[in-house]
Design an enzyme around this catalytic site. Structure first.
Site, PDB file in Angstrom:
ATOM      1  CD  GLU A  40      -2.156  -7.580   3.338  1.00 65.24           C
ATOM      2  OE1 GLU A  40      -1.915  -6.396   3.018  1.00 65.24           O
ATOM      3  OE2 GLU A  40      -2.688  -7.903   4.405  1.00 65.24           O
ATOM      4  CD  GLU A  79       2.103  -5.490   5.739  1.00 67.20           C
ATOM      5  OE1 GLU A  79       2.938  -6.395   5.988  1.00 67.20           O
ATOM      6  OE2 GLU A  79       1.256  -5.585   4.824  1.00 67.20           O
ATOM      7  CB  ALA A  95      -0.902  -0.014   1.228  1.00 69.74           C
ATOM      8  N   GLY A 131       0.752  -4.979   1.129  1.00 68.94           N
ATOM      9  CA  GLY A 131      -0.495  -5.050   0.373  1.00 68.94           C
ATOM     10  C   GLY A 131      -0.308  -5.688  -0.994  1.00 68.94           C
TER      11      GLY A 131
END
Ligand code: HXC
Length: 259
Positions: A113, A133, A66, A110
């Site tokens: 993911e 993260e 992200a 992300g």
């Protein structure tokens, strides 16, 4: 439709290909990119000619996570109040046609993911997967703590989530995260061959196979993801999240204070 952060094309008029396209930011998944990805996925899902969808990036990055710059100043009120992630990131779960992730380079946070939300992952030999993260003072927030252990088992998932280290394509295949590894220069050729094969099968059988395999995993996944989401949101209330992301944005080492 004109997109800014993705491109789309079709192969053999049967496969929809979505290429993440923020190369300078290693395809960091900004909110707008995720909106565009959702729109493109829905458009291909609704297109009767398309039998399979491929999501890919570039040689250096599938997606490095992200967008940390966008997240850096978010507060708990922003992420919980706006239900950050749920709205735009979960569109992919409603897609009924198979979605293949063709991964080369970094698939981190992300990005990892997103790849795991696809139905399967074909990896180039230079692919690197990870959930870093923890280094930013947060945890995975788009299903990583739930899908990674289901894919690779608890030991490796804990190792990756707690140390933030990356694993290469060989380790990822051995662990069961990716279905196959191919040479980098054959990634799209092999992925498109698989996608065209799938597109040639009966659409209802394909959708039923996808739905049914997913049933094996999704019994308690929704609860797990929601649990994870609330913890992820809560971490935006901590000073360590501000510190971790500010340190990244300003290219310095983070100093966490456990608060
Ligand atoms: C914003 C990013 C980014 C990210 C890289 N960039 N990753 N920008 N968000 N996730 C930017 C860098 O700031 C840099 O911009 C440019 O892309 C190139 O990156 P470099 O670091 O210079 O490249 P390199 O030295 O090759 O290192 C590659 C890397 C590193 C190891 C992948 O970029 C990295 O550690 N990135 C962060 C990975 C990460 O922590 N991902 C998880 C994010 S949190 P400039 O302008 O300097 O050229 C997350 C939470 C998900 O994903 C929750 C659910 C949504």
């Amino acid at each position: 439709m004109a997109y800014e952060f993705i491109t789309t094309r079709t192969e053999g008029e049967k496969v929809g290909i979505i290429t993440l396209n923020r190369p300078k930011q290693l395809n960091a998944l900004s909110p707008q990119l995720m909106v565009e990805l959702g729109q493109a996925l829905k458009a291909f899902d609704a297109d009767a000619a398309i039998g399979c969808i491929v999501i890919t990036g570039n040689e250096k990055a599938f997606a490095a996570g992200a967008d940390i710059g966008a997240m850096a100043t978010y507060t708990f009120a922003d992420v919980y109040g706006d239900d950050y992630i749920t709205r735009d990131w979960e569109t992919i779960r409603s897609i009924r046609k198979p979605v293949i992730a063709a991964v080369s380079g970094f698939a981190l946070g992300g990005g990892c993911e997103l790849a795991m939300m696809c139905d399967f992952i074909i990896a180039a030999d230079n692919a690197k997967f990870g959930q870093p993260e923890i280094k930013l003072g947060i945890i995975p927030g788009a299903g990583g703590t739930q899908r990674l252990p289901r894919a690779v088992g608890k030991a490796k998932a804990m190792d990756l989530a707690l140390t933030g280290r990356m694993m290469d394509a060989t380790e990822a295949e051995r662990a069961g995260l990716v279905s196959r590894i191919v040479p980098l220069d054959k990634l799209m050729e092999e992925t498109l061959a698989a996608a065209l094969m799938i597109s040639g099968y009966g659409r209802m059988a394909v959708m039923a196979a996808k739905e049914s395999v997913n049933k094996a995993f999704e019994g308690t996944l929704a609860d797990g993801v929601m649990f994870e989401r609330r913890l992820f949101h809560a971490l935006f209330a901590t000073a360590d999240q501000k510190e971790g992301m500010d340190a990244f944005v300003n290219k310095r080492a983070a100093v966490f204070k456990n608060q």
